[in-house]
Design a protein around this motif. Structure first.
Motif, PDB file in Angstrom:
ATOM      1  N   GLN A  74      96.992   7.272  34.001  1.00  0.00           N
ATOM      2  CA  GLN A  74      95.859   6.358  33.224  1.00  0.00           C
ATOM      3  C   GLN A  74      96.812   4.412  33.247  1.00  0.00           C
ATOM      4  N   ASP A  75      96.165   3.731  34.089  1.00  0.00           N
ATOM      5  CA  ASP A  75      96.668   2.161  33.095  1.00  0.00           C
ATOM      6  C   ASP A  75      95.409   0.905  34.078  1.00  0.00           C
ATOM      7  N   ASP A  76      95.590   0.180  33.460  1.00  0.00           N
ATOM      8  CA  ASP A  76      95.109  -1.323  33.410  1.00  0.00           C
ATOM      9  C   ASP A  76      95.836  -2.092  34.304  1.00  0.00           C
ATOM     10  N   PHE A  77      95.109  -2.982  34.667  1.00  0.00           N
ATOM     11  CA  PHE A  77      95.495  -4.269  35.771  1.00  0.00           C
ATOM     12  C   PHE A  77      94.771  -5.196  36.002  1.00  0.00           C
ATOM     13  N   GLN A  78      94.582  -5.828  35.155  1.00  0.00           N
ATOM     14  CA  GLN A  78      93.678  -6.695  34.541  1.00  0.00           C
ATOM     15  C   GLN A  78      92.130  -6.565  34.537  1.00  0.00           C
ATOM     16  N   ALA A  79      91.679  -6.483  35.672  1.00  0.00           N
ATOM     17  CA  ALA A  79      90.033  -5.813  35.510  1.00  0.00           C
ATOM     18  C   ALA A  79      90.129  -4.696  35.470  1.00  0.00           C
ATOM     19  N   TRP A  80      91.077  -3.821  36.322  1.00  0.00           N
ATOM     20  CA  TRP A  80      91.241  -2.702  35.994  1.00  0.00           C
ATOM     21  C   TRP A  80      91.103  -1.654  36.266  1.00  0.00           C
ATOM     22  N   HIS A  81      90.734  -0.452  35.688  1.00  0.00           N
ATOM     23  CA  HIS A  81      91.330   0.456  35.126  1.00  0.00           C
ATOM     24  C   HIS A  81      91.352   1.802  35.978  1.00  0.00           C
ATOM     25  N   PHE A  82      92.973   2.366  35.976  1.00  0.00           N
ATOM     26  CA  PHE A  82      93.340   3.355  37.098  1.00  0.00           C
ATOM     27  C   PHE A  82      93.911   4.958  36.647  1.00  0.00           C
ATOM     28  N   ASN A  83      92.862   5.892  37.051  1.00  0.00           N
ATOM     29  CA  ASN A  83      92.659   7.088  36.423  1.00  0.00           C
ATOM     30  C   ASN A  83      93.704   8.084  37.680  1.00  0.00           C
ATOM     31  N   VAL A  84      94.593   8.812  37.067  1.00  0.00           N
ATOM     32  CA  VAL A  84      94.632  10.198  37.982  1.00  0.00           C
ATOM     33  C   VAL A  84      95.103  11.232  37.362  1.00  0.00           C
ATOM     34  N   ASP A  85      94.932  12.234  37.618  1.00  0.00           N
ATOM     35  CA  ASP A  85      94.609  13.990  36.761  1.00  0.00           C
ATOM     36  C   ASP A  85      94.705  14.872  38.136  1.00  0.00           C
ATOM     37  N   TYR A  86      96.861  15.458  37.817  1.00  0.00           N
ATOM     38  CA  TYR A  86      97.159  16.182  38.961  1.00  0.00           C
ATOM     39  C   TYR A  86      96.541  17.632  38.180  1.00  0.00           C
ATOM     40  N   GLN A  87      95.819  19.018  38.337  1.00  0.00           N
ATOM     41  CA  GLN A  87      95.639  19.974  38.531  1.00  0.00           C
ATOM     42  C   GLN A  87      96.258  21.051  39.107  1.00  0.00           C
ATOM     43  N   LEU A  88      97.085  22.054  37.926  1.00  0.00           N
ATOM     44  CA  LEU A  88      97.697  23.384  38.494  1.00  0.00           C
ATOM     45  C   LEU A  88      97.435  24.338  37.937  1.00  0.00           C
ATOM     46  N   GLN A  89      96.744  25.749  38.725  1.00  0.00           N
ATOM     47  CA  GLN A  89      96.068  26.322  37.952  1.00  0.00           C
ATOM     48  C   GLN A  89      96.036  27.648  38.596  1.00  0.00           C
ATOM     49  N   GLY A  90      96.323  29.325  37.889  1.00  0.00           N
ATOM     50  CA  GLY A  90      96.641  29.880  38.775  1.00  0.00           C
ATOM     51  C   GLY A  90      95.356  31.487  38.242  1.00  0.00           C
ATOM     52  N   VAL A  91      94.733  31.927  38.173  1.00  0.00           N
ATOM     53  CA  VAL A  91      94.588  33.536  38.047  1.00  0.00           C
ATOM     54  C   VAL A  91      94.298  34.471  39.027  1.00  0.00           C
ATOM     55  N   LYS A  92      94.943  35.144  37.855  1.00  0.00           N
ATOM     56  CA  LYS A  92      95.705  36.766  38.020  1.00  0.00           C
ATOM     57  C   LYS A  92      94.013  38.140  37.756  1.00  0.00           C
ATOM     58  N   SER A  93      92.897  38.624  38.608  1.00  0.00           N
ATOM     59  CA  SER A  93      91.682  39.672  38.654  1.00  0.00           C
ATOM     60  C   SER A  93      91.989  40.264  39.293  1.00  0.00           C
ATOM     61  N   GLN A  94      90.677  41.944  38.734  1.00  0.00           N
ATOM     62  CA  GLN A  94      90.408  42.487  40.012  1.00  0.00           C
ATOM     63  C   GLN A  94      89.294  41.953  40.516  1.00  0.00           C
ATOM     64  N   THR A  95      88.169  40.645  39.272  1.00  0.00           N
ATOM     65  CA  THR A  95      86.762  40.443  39.441  1.00  0.00           C
ATOM     66  C   THR A  95      86.779  39.409  40.288  1.00  0.00           C
ATOM     67  N   LEU A  96      88.484  38.975  40.857  1.00  0.00           N
ATOM     68  CA  LEU A  96      88.040  37.850  41.284  1.00  0.00           C
ATOM     69  C   LEU A  96      87.371  38.367  43.340  1.00  0.00           C
ATOM     70  N   LEU A  97      87.863  39.300  43.083  1.00  0.00           N
ATOM     71  CA  LEU A  97      86.877  40.639  43.979  1.00  0.00           C
ATOM     72  C   LEU A  97      85.517  39.966  44.371  1.00  0.00           C
ATOM     73  N   ALA A  98      84.437  40.338  43.152  1.00  0.00           N
ATOM     74  CA  ALA A  98      82.971  39.970  43.068  1.00  0.00           C
ATOM     75  C   ALA A  98      82.867  38.749  43.542  1.00  0.00           C
ATOM     76  N   LYS A  99      83.688  37.370  43.008  1.00  0.00           N
ATOM     77  CA  LYS A  99      83.436  36.407  43.466  1.00  0.00           C
ATOM     78  C   LYS A  99      82.927  35.793  45.000  1.00  0.00           C
ATOM     79  N   ARG A 100      84.049  36.895  45.971  1.00  0.00           N
ATOM     80  CA  ARG A 100      83.922  36.193  46.669  1.00  0.00           C
ATOM     81  C   ARG A 100      83.102  36.931  47.529  1.00  0.00           C
ATOM     82  N   SER A 101      82.156  37.288  47.029  1.00  0.00           N
ATOM     83  CA  SER A 101      80.351  38.184  47.310  1.00  0.00           C
ATOM     84  C   SER A 101      79.755  36.634  46.539  1.00  0.00           C
ATOM     85  N   SER A 102      79.376  35.821  48.287  1.00  0.00           N
ATOM     86  CA  SER A 102      77.984  34.689  48.273  1.00  0.00           C
ATOM     87  C   SER A 102      76.747  35.024  49.072  1.00  0.00           C
ATOM     88  N   VAL A 103      76.057  34.533  47.568  1.00  0.00           N
ATOM     89  CA  VAL A 103      74.059  35.207  48.392  1.00  0.00           C
ATOM     90  C   VAL A 103      73.662  34.185  49.133  1.00  0.00           C
TER      91      VAL A 103
END
Length: 424
Positions: A74-103
């Motif tokens: 994040q940084d400021d330039f005069q009256a502007w403020h800029f914000n960038v967030d990069y995210q990398l996430q990983g999950v490993k679980s047998q329960t992911l199978l249940a999340k694939r069912s959608s109503v």
């Protein structure tokens, strides 16, 4: 040496290119003067499920491993403020199978399915593994003397609930969410205007896509909020259009007995069903000292107007509008009357204990959570916790039955977790 299959090699190269492309978007930002900050989180969960849980995991006992990396600039330039967030996430679980069912048709693994822009790239999407990268924040804010506006991917919260927040329709936290540091970002325009009398007028526009991928007014949100600072009671007046509902809400906040009380009242008119639905949440929060230690606590009551009046409903008998809000992450409870209590104790300056109990006042079931936080250093900490659901057969937290023709239930797991966090 064992050869690497051409097909797998090609997929790995494609994933590496995608990862490098999104990650490279943040690298030039370092040259602008502000250093990158961020965190690493790694967690392990041990879960115990009922024998007849639906959708059933492969084992009654399951493990879940999670890793999360966030880079922030994040940084400021005069009256502007800029914000960038990069995210990398990983999950490993047998329960992911249940999340694939959608109503309702929502895909839990298509994180930008309803967003205006697709800033997420799934690197691995297998039965028990899910790894993605995304720009979770990408916004610019313009600030003037008496107004400001922010455009881009950002997070916003409306409502004064502690564990339950029915007014927060924009990616709310689940009541049993243990890590509330970051809400997932949403593509939107938000603004604030300071009035002459000191009150504040704000608003938000959230364009969304429907399940067909088209920008749809009936899937989008528009809201206005007037914050009035009173002598003894502050009030917020809200009028918004959220998907197929028109919402009118009143929030009130005041002081009482060395604490703070909050009351949120919401009326929603469903244009599809042509009916009004009323919800509310009230809580009291305070702090005290005992045995030279500091404590904070909250007591809360929540009325879910969308919930079922039956004490032990079947999943298939629930209203489609309720299931839609449940499946899309706007609601997390199925009945109407709830209460919760939270307590946090500062055992030492480096060690905190917190606990919560959520009670379904209709069916007598409850969900208990105990969490511990220990600071290892100025940059790292360790979190641990335990979740326990109790109640008679067929109740919400112990597991409501799918139908009257089946013994399968949808339940909360008994759970232990341990998480390490490092900030830089």
């Amino acid at each position: 040496m064992k050869s690497f299959p051409i097909k797998n090699r090609s997929n790995a190269i494609k994933r590496a290119i995608r990862l490098g492309f999104i990650f490279s978007l943040t690298c030039p930002l370092v040259a602008l003067g502000s250093p990158l900050q961020g965190h690493f989180k790694g967690a392990g969960f041990w879960q115990l499920w009922p024998e007849n849980n639906y959708p059933s995991p492969s084992d009654e006992q399951t493990d879940l491993l999670m890793a999360d990396v966030r880079l922030k600039w994040q940084d400021d330039f005069q009256a502007w403020h800029f914000n960038v967030d990069y995210q990398l996430q990983g999950v490993k679980s047998q329960t992911l199978l249940a999340k694939r069912s959608s109503v309702s048709g929502y895909d839990a693994f298509d994180l930008d399915q309803t967003q205006l822009f697709n800033l997420t790239n799934n690197l691995v999407n297998e039965d028990d593994k899910f790894v993605y990268q995304r720009l979770d924040r990408l916004n610019a804010t313009y600030r003037a003397a008496d107004y400001s506006f922010k455009v881009g991917r950002q997070a916003i919260t409306w409502g004064n609930g502690v564990l339950f927040n029915p007014l927060d329709r924009f990616n709310p936290f689940a009541p049993n969410q243990y890590d509330r540091e970051y809400k997932p970002g949403i593509d939107m325009l938000s603004w604030q205007k300071l009035m002459i009398d000191g009150d504040e007028l704000s608003g938000v526009v959230i364009p969304r896509r429907n399940l067909n991928g088209d920008i749809d007014v009936s899937s989008s949100s528009l809201g206005f909020k007037l914050y009035h600072y009173g002598e003894t009671v502050d009030s917020q007046w809200i009028l918004s259009q959220d998907r197929n509902e028109t919402l009118a809400a009143l929030q009130m906040t005041g002081n009482w007995l060395d604490g703070v009380w909050n009351l949120d009242w919401i009326a929603g008119y469903n244009h599809d069903n042509q009916n009004w639905v009323y919800s509310s949440v009230a809580n009291f929060q305070s702090a005290f000292s005992w045995l030279n230690r500091n404590f904070t606590y909250a007591i809360e009551y929540f009325y879910n107007g969308y919930g079922s009046s039956q004490s032990r409903p079947y999943l298939q008998s629930l209203d489609s509008d309720l299931l839609d809000k449940f499946d899309s992450g706007q609601l997390f409870t199925l009945n109407r009357h709830y209460a919760d209590v939270t307590l946090t104790a500062e055992i030492t300056p480096l060690f905190n204990l917190s606990g919560s109990a959520i009670f379904n006042l209709q069916d007598g079931s409850s969900l208990w959570n105990l969490n511990a936080q220990y600071s290892l250093s100025d940059q790292s900490q360790l979190l641990g916790g335990w979740q326990y659901a109790r109640g008679n057969s067929g109740t919400e937290f112990s597991g409501i039955r799918v139908s009257d023709l089946s013994d399968e239930v949808v339940a909360y797991p008994q759970q232990l977790y341990l998480q390490y966090q490092y900030y830089f």
